[in-house]
Design a protein around this motif. Structure first.
Motif, PDB file in Angstrom:
ATOM      1  N   ASP A   1      38.721  54.419  44.770  1.00 15.97           N
ATOM      2  CA  ASP A   1      39.401  54.335  46.057  1.00 15.97           C
ATOM      3  C   ASP A   1      40.218  53.043  46.104  1.00 15.97           C
ATOM      4  OD1 ASP A   1      37.707  52.176  46.774  1.00 15.97           O
ATOM      5  OD2 ASP A   1      36.282  53.514  47.774  1.00 15.97           O
ATOM      6  N   GLY A   2      40.947  52.857  47.193  1.00 15.66           N
ATOM      7  CA  GLY A   2      41.825  51.700  47.280  1.00 15.66           C
ATOM      8  C   GLY A   2      41.088  50.383  47.175  1.00 15.66           C
ATOM      9  N   GLY A   3      39.937  50.291  47.834  1.00 16.93           N
ATOM     10  CA  GLY A   3      39.172  49.057  47.766  1.00 16.93           C
ATOM     11  C   GLY A   3      38.759  48.717  46.350  1.00 16.93           C
ATOM     12  N   GLN A   4      38.348  49.737  45.587  1.00 11.47           N
ATOM     13  CA  GLN A   4      37.928  49.504  44.207  1.00 11.47           C
ATOM     14  C   GLN A   4      39.105  49.094  43.327  1.00 11.47           C
ATOM     15  OE1 GLN A   4      36.249  53.460  43.865  1.00 11.47           O
ATOM     16  NE2 GLN A   4      34.149  52.665  43.772  1.00 11.47           N
ATOM     17  N   ILE A   5      40.245  49.755  43.529  1.00  8.92           N
ATOM     18  CA  ILE A   5      41.431  49.418  42.727  1.00  8.92           C
ATOM     19  C   ILE A   5      41.835  47.968  42.952  1.00  8.92           C
ATOM     20  CG2 ILE A   5      43.918  49.843  42.510  1.00  8.92           C
ATOM     21  CD1 ILE A   5      43.230  52.845  43.085  1.00  8.92           C
ATOM     22  N   TRP A   6      41.924  47.558  44.219  1.00  4.96           N
ATOM     23  CA  TRP A   6      42.393  46.203  44.499  1.00  4.96           C
ATOM     24  C   TRP A   6      41.334  45.154  44.236  1.00  4.96           C
ATOM     25  CZ3 TRP A   6      47.327  45.292  44.492  1.00  4.96           C
ATOM     26  CH2 TRP A   6      48.176  46.399  44.658  1.00  4.96           C
ATOM     27  N   LYS A   7      40.067  45.564  44.197  1.00  6.42           N
ATOM     28  CA  LYS A   7      39.016  44.646  43.759  1.00  6.42           C
ATOM     29  C   LYS A   7      39.188  44.353  42.279  1.00  6.42           C
ATOM     30  CE  LYS A   7      34.008  43.903  43.857  1.00  6.42           C
ATOM     31  NZ  LYS A   7      33.897  43.377  42.489  1.00  6.42           N
ATOM     32  N   HIS A   8      39.487  45.393  41.494  1.00  4.59           N
ATOM     33  CA  HIS A   8      39.750  45.183  40.065  1.00  4.59           C
ATOM     34  C   HIS A   8      40.910  44.203  39.877  1.00  4.59           C
ATOM     35  CE1 HIS A   8      37.162  47.859  37.716  1.00  4.59           C
ATOM     36  NE2 HIS A   8      37.265  48.757  38.678  1.00  4.59           N
ATOM     37  N   ILE A   9      41.925  44.347  40.696  1.00  6.83           N
ATOM     38  CA  ILE A   9      43.106  43.489  40.573  1.00  6.83           C
ATOM     39  C   ILE A   9      42.813  42.073  41.041  1.00  6.83           C
ATOM     40  CG2 ILE A   9      45.446  43.128  41.484  1.00  6.83           C
ATOM     41  CD1 ILE A   9      45.718  46.238  41.478  1.00  6.83           C
ATOM     42  N   GLY A  10      42.067  41.945  42.128  1.00  7.16           N
ATOM     43  CA  GLY A  10      41.812  40.624  42.687  1.00  7.16           C
ATOM     44  C   GLY A  10      40.746  39.827  41.975  1.00  7.16           C
ATOM     45  N   ASP A  11      39.737  40.488  41.432  1.00 10.07           N
ATOM     46  CA  ASP A  11      38.575  39.786  40.863  1.00 10.07           C
ATOM     47  C   ASP A  11      38.924  38.711  39.827  1.00 10.07           C
ATOM     48  OD1 ASP A  11      36.651  40.897  42.435  1.00 10.07           O
ATOM     49  OD2 ASP A  11      35.870  42.283  40.929  1.00 10.07           O
ATOM     50  N   PRO A  12      39.804  38.986  38.845  1.00  8.17           N
ATOM     51  CA  PRO A  12      40.090  37.948  37.846  1.00  8.17           C
ATOM     52  C   PRO A  12      40.689  36.669  38.444  1.00  8.17           C
ATOM     53  CG  PRO A  12      40.855  40.092  37.089  1.00  8.17           C
ATOM     54  CD  PRO A  12      40.506  40.248  38.535  1.00  8.17           C
ATOM     55  N   LEU A  13      41.301  36.794  39.621  1.00 12.40           N
ATOM     56  CA  LEU A  13      41.915  35.642  40.281  1.00 12.40           C
ATOM     57  C   LEU A  13      41.067  35.156  41.455  1.00 12.40           C
ATOM     58  CD1 LEU A  13      45.616  36.915  40.345  1.00 12.40           C
ATOM     59  CD2 LEU A  13      44.497  35.488  38.629  1.00 12.40           C
ATOM     60  N   GLN A  14      39.850  35.673  41.533  1.00 15.92           N
ATOM     61  CA  GLN A  14      38.911  35.317  42.611  1.00 15.92           C
ATOM     62  C   GLN A  14      39.506  35.589  43.996  1.00 15.92           C
ATOM     63  OE1 GLN A  14      37.914  31.195  41.464  1.00 15.92           O
ATOM     64  NE2 GLN A  14      36.038  31.986  40.529  1.00 15.92           N
ATOM     65  N   LEU A  15      40.204  36.722  44.093  1.00 22.64           N
ATOM     66  CA  LEU A  15      40.747  37.175  45.364  1.00 22.64           C
ATOM     67  C   LEU A  15      39.988  38.416  45.809  1.00 22.64           C
ATOM     68  CD1 LEU A  15      44.633  37.067  44.846  1.00 22.64           C
ATOM     69  CD2 LEU A  15      43.280  35.510  46.237  1.00 22.64           C
ATOM     70  N   PRO A  16      39.500  38.463  47.041  1.00 22.99           N
ATOM     71  CA  PRO A  16      38.912  39.708  47.530  1.00 22.99           C
ATOM     72  C   PRO A  16      39.989  40.775  47.642  1.00 22.99           C
ATOM     73  CG  PRO A  16      39.079  38.098  49.306  1.00 22.99           C
ATOM     74  CD  PRO A  16      39.459  37.381  48.046  1.00 22.99           C
ATOM     75  N   ALA A  17      39.568  42.023  47.688  1.00 21.96           N
ATOM     76  CA  ALA A  17      40.518  43.133  47.679  1.00 21.96           C
ATOM     77  C   ALA A  17      41.539  43.025  48.794  1.00 21.96           C
ATOM     78  CB  ALA A  17      39.762  44.463  47.781  1.00 21.96           C
ATOM     79  N   HIS A  18      41.109  42.632  49.995  1.00 21.93           N
ATOM     80  CA  HIS A  18      42.056  42.597  51.119  1.00 21.93           C
ATOM     81  C   HIS A  18      43.137  41.539  50.921  1.00 21.93           C
ATOM     82  CE1 HIS A  18      39.363  39.331  52.539  1.00 21.93           C
ATOM     83  NE2 HIS A  18      40.418  38.909  53.220  1.00 21.93           N
ATOM     84  N   GLN A  19      42.806  40.461  50.220  1.00 23.05           N
ATOM     85  CA  GLN A  19      43.821  39.444  49.948  1.00 23.05           C
ATOM     86  C   GLN A  19      44.775  39.904  48.848  1.00 23.05           C
ATOM     87  OE1 GLN A  19      42.259  35.497  49.314  1.00 23.05           O
ATOM     88  NE2 GLN A  19      41.107  35.503  51.241  1.00 23.05           N
ATOM     89  N   ALA A  20      44.256  40.622  47.863  1.00 28.50           N
ATOM     90  CA  ALA A  20      45.129  41.183  46.819  1.00 28.50           C
ATOM     91  C   ALA A  20      46.103  42.181  47.433  1.00 28.50           C
ATOM     92  CB  ALA A  20      44.289  41.837  45.727  1.00 28.50           C
ATOM     93  N   ILE A  21      45.602  43.001  48.351  1.00 26.06           N
ATOM     94  CA  ILE A  21      46.452  43.967  49.054  1.00 26.06           C
ATOM     95  C   ILE A  21      47.529  43.241  49.844  1.00 26.06           C
ATOM     96  CG2 ILE A  21      46.468  45.605  50.992  1.00 26.06           C
ATOM     97  CD1 ILE A  21      43.721  46.583  49.942  1.00 26.06           C
TER      98      ILE A  21
END
Length: 217
Positions: free
Chosen positions: A145-165
């Motif tokens: 889902d969207g939360g999981q996708i953006w968590k994958h994107i944000g995690d390496p930069l220590q960004l929560p999903a909502h901040q990556a979005i």
């Protein structure tokens, strides 16, 4: 388009082009500070460094958009005929036309060709620049889902999903402002852009693309 290159290699080529625009803007800034006379290049009508940074910004967003179309389609086509691959619900919801169904039934055209052409037609209406559209596109291929996708994107930069979005959406909105309003604010003033602004955007888009490429392996 460079022949023989993968879609991801073309994506990185496009980002390298954007990087050269940033370098060009930095060079213009240095020439301006040094008051070097290079004729028309340094005239009032010459490109401003900010213009090159804006061009780099829009190039990065367009590079991601174009590559995502290719990557999503390629992933689905590669899994065509794989009975062990469980199709995501969004993909299952797409409907072939009667003509496409008949081509598959008759076997007159390879299934992968029919599916590719179908997906190209379906996805051409989508623009993968902001988070919601990117999520929708990826959910055609992935069971995330969207939360999981953006968590994958944000995690390496220590960004929560909502901040990556929020970061991706901010980049997409600035791209729209550049493309549709010449980057002018409500008072008619052009919004400043620095080499650092452009570089951070390029680095982010490169990170988003690399992370998604990993998800689509």
């Amino acid at each position: 388009m460079s022949m023989g290159k993968t879609p991801f290699q073309r994506f990185t080529d496009n980002l390298q082009y954007a990087q050269r625009m940033i370098h060009g803007g930095v060079t213009l800034e240095k020439l301006g500070r040094a008051r070097v006379d290079l004729g028309a290049l340094t005239s009032d009508n010459a490109p401003h460094p900010d213009d090159l940074y804006r061009a780099s910004w829009t190039q990065c967003v367009s590079a991601l958009d174009h590559w995502l179309h290719e990557a999503i389609i390629a992933y689905i086509v590669d899994h065509t005929g794989d009975i062990n691959w469980k199709r995501p619900a969004r993909l299952e919801a797409l409907k072939l036309s009667m003509g496409e169904a008949e081509r598959l039934y008759r076997g007159s055209t390879p299934a992968r060709v029919v599916i590719r052409q179908f997906l190209e037609r379906e996805l051409k209406r989508s623009t993968y620049q902001k988070s919601s559209a990117i999520t929708d596109g990826l959910r055609l291929a992935l069971h995330l889902d969207g939360g999981q996708i953006w968590k994958h994107i944000g995690d390496p930069l220590q960004l929560p999903a909502h901040q990556a979005i929020a970061k991706q959406d901010g980049i997409g909105e600035r791209r729209d402002k550049i493309a549709h309003r010449a980057d002018l604010d409500e008072q008619g003033q052009r919004t400043p852009m620095s080499a650092t602004d452009a570089q951070l955007t390029l680095d982010w888009i490169a990170h988003v693309g690399t992370t998604i490429a990993g998800l689509l392996r």
